[in-house]
Design a protein around this motif. Structure first.
Motif, mmCIF file in Angstrom:
data_model
loop_
_atom_site.group_PDB
_atom_site.id
_atom_site.type_symbol
_atom_site.label_atom_id
_atom_site.label_comp_id
_atom_site.label_asym_id
_atom_site.label_seq_id
_atom_site.Cartn_x
_atom_site.Cartn_y
_atom_site.Cartn_z
ATOM 1 N N SER A 1 0.856 -1.185 0.000
ATOM 2 C CA SER A 1 0.000 0.000 0.000
ATOM 3 C C SER A 1 0.892 1.234 0.000
ATOM 4 N N GLU A 2 0.282 2.384 -0.178
ATOM 5 C CA GLU A 2 1.054 3.627 -0.114
ATOM 6 C C GLU A 2 1.683 3.809 1.259
ATOM 7 N N SER A 3 0.955 3.477 2.296
ATOM 8 C CA SER A 3 1.503 3.659 3.646
ATOM 9 C C SER A 3 2.699 2.751 3.874
ATOM 10 N N ILE B 1 4.768 1.688 1.507
ATOM 11 C CA ILE B 1 5.854 2.278 0.717
ATOM 12 C C ILE B 1 6.471 3.457 1.460
ATOM 13 N N LYS B 2 5.637 4.276 2.063
ATOM 14 C CA LYS B 2 6.149 5.431 2.810
ATOM 15 C C LYS B 2 6.916 4.988 4.055
ATOM 16 N N TYR C 1 5.966 12.445 -0.125
ATOM 17 C CA TYR C 1 6.084 12.624 -1.568
ATOM 18 C C TYR C 1 6.717 13.982 -1.856
ATOM 19 N N GLN D 1 0.423 11.556 -6.169
ATOM 20 C CA GLN D 1 -0.574 10.839 -5.382
ATOM 21 C C GLN D 1 -1.465 9.966 -6.263
ATOM 22 N N MET E 1 0.491 7.051 -7.974
ATOM 23 C CA MET E 1 0.813 5.961 -7.058
ATOM 24 C C MET E 1 -0.418 5.095 -6.789
ATOM 25 N N GLU E 2 -1.562 5.730 -6.636
ATOM 26 C CA GLU E 2 -2.801 4.976 -6.426
ATOM 27 C C GLU E 2 -3.091 4.087 -7.630
ATOM 28 N N ILE F 1 -0.604 1.025 -7.823
ATOM 29 C CA ILE F 1 -0.925 -0.050 -6.886
ATOM 30 C C ILE F 1 -2.152 -0.823 -7.363
ATOM 31 N N PHE G 1 7.376 2.470 -10.874
ATOM 32 C CA PHE G 1 7.607 3.177 -9.613
ATOM 33 C C PHE G 1 8.740 4.174 -9.761
ATOM 34 N N PRO H 1 8.542 9.083 -6.774
ATOM 35 C CA PRO H 1 7.682 9.835 -5.853
ATOM 36 C C PRO H 1 8.395 10.635 -4.762
#
Length: 266
Positions: A102-104, A106-107, A124, A145, A148-149, A152, A175, A180
């Motif tokens: 998920s984005e979280s 990845i962060k 980002y 944003q 990235m959505e 995924i 990616f 990002p």
């Protein structure tokens, strides 16, 4: 079928066959596995950081990860090694927990990678960037944003149609194309790559510093020709090498165990 497509198909088939052999081998002890994992982690950390300009040698990287300080080497290089090690340990936990990307996630990976940049980690980028000498044109900050959505979501869709190695190669390329973060994209991307591999019951791979020209060329091939084959081949060959090495280790261990168990009749 074109020669290069046939070559990729044969490589992917060999990977599957060898990976099935690997899964059928008698496992090592927990201590032996931990020792091999530690060795891989040091090599992966060294190579991934070296590709991005870190000046620590392989031996120095190992010493830093043991808690030592290398004289006349920047603090940044020390922190990059520690951060990458911690990020790899984090993705190993994600594999055990069967956590979806998920984005979280990845962060979180990026936050560990960029331990030396507290104001930039896990955020980002907010400025446009260019990559000198490459065909990649990173998206504008306001697009990150959404891109990235979409990536995924596409990754989940690709699971139904693409071989796992082709899929994760395409994800890695896309990616890095989005780019990002302001820094740490390459290291984060290669960690995500290994997270995906391990979640699909493969060994993690080590994109070597010595292969960096092939690695960069694979990006140019994709963004110039929409051709994922070069990256698929690079990742596939690295994976096959690791599988073969591991099979050899397991085979030798089994041979030694059989010798120890054998005793002549009296």
């Amino acid at each position: 079928m074109r020669d290069d497509a046939l070559k990729i198909q044969q490589l992917l088939e060999e990977i599957e066959n060898k990976n099935n052999v690997l899964q059928s081998c008698r496992p090592l002890t927990q201590g032996e596995i931990e020792r091999l994992n530690e060795s891989f982690m040091v090599q992966f950390t060294y190579n991934s950081n070296a590709i991005e300009g870190n000046t620590l040698t392989l031996g120095e990287t190992a010493m830093v990860l043991e808690g030592l300080t290398i004289d006349q080497k920047p603090l940044k290089d020390h922190l990059e090694a520690i951060g990458h090690r911690d990020a790899f340990e984090y993705i190993k936990d994600l594999v055990q927990e069967k956590t979806l990307l998920s984005e979280s996630i990845i962060k979180n990976i990026h936050s560990l990678v960029l331990i030396n940049r507290p104001k930039d980690k896990g955020i980002y980028r907010r400025i446009p960037v260019t990559i000198a000498g490459a065909f990649i044109q990173p998206v504008q900050p306001f697009q990150i944003q959404a891109q990235m959505e979409v990536l995924i979501e596409k990754n989940e869709e690709w699971k139904a149609t693409l071989n796992p190695i082709e899929r994760l190669a395409r994800f890695h390329l896309e990616f890095e194309g989005i780019h990002p973060f302001i820094d740490g994209n390459g290291r984060t991307g290669r960690l995500i790559l290994n997270l995906d591999l391990m979640q699909n019951n493969y060994l993690p791979v080590n994109v070597k510093f010595s292969d960096r020209k092939k690695y960069y060329a694979a990006f140019d091939t994709y963004f110039k020709n929409d051709d994922v084959s070069a990256m698929t081949e690079l990742i596939g060959n690295n994976l096959l090498e690791r599988i073969n090495d591991y099979i050899n280790i397991l085979s030798y261990a089994q041979t030694q165990e059989d010798k120890d168990d054998w005793a002549p009749e009296m």
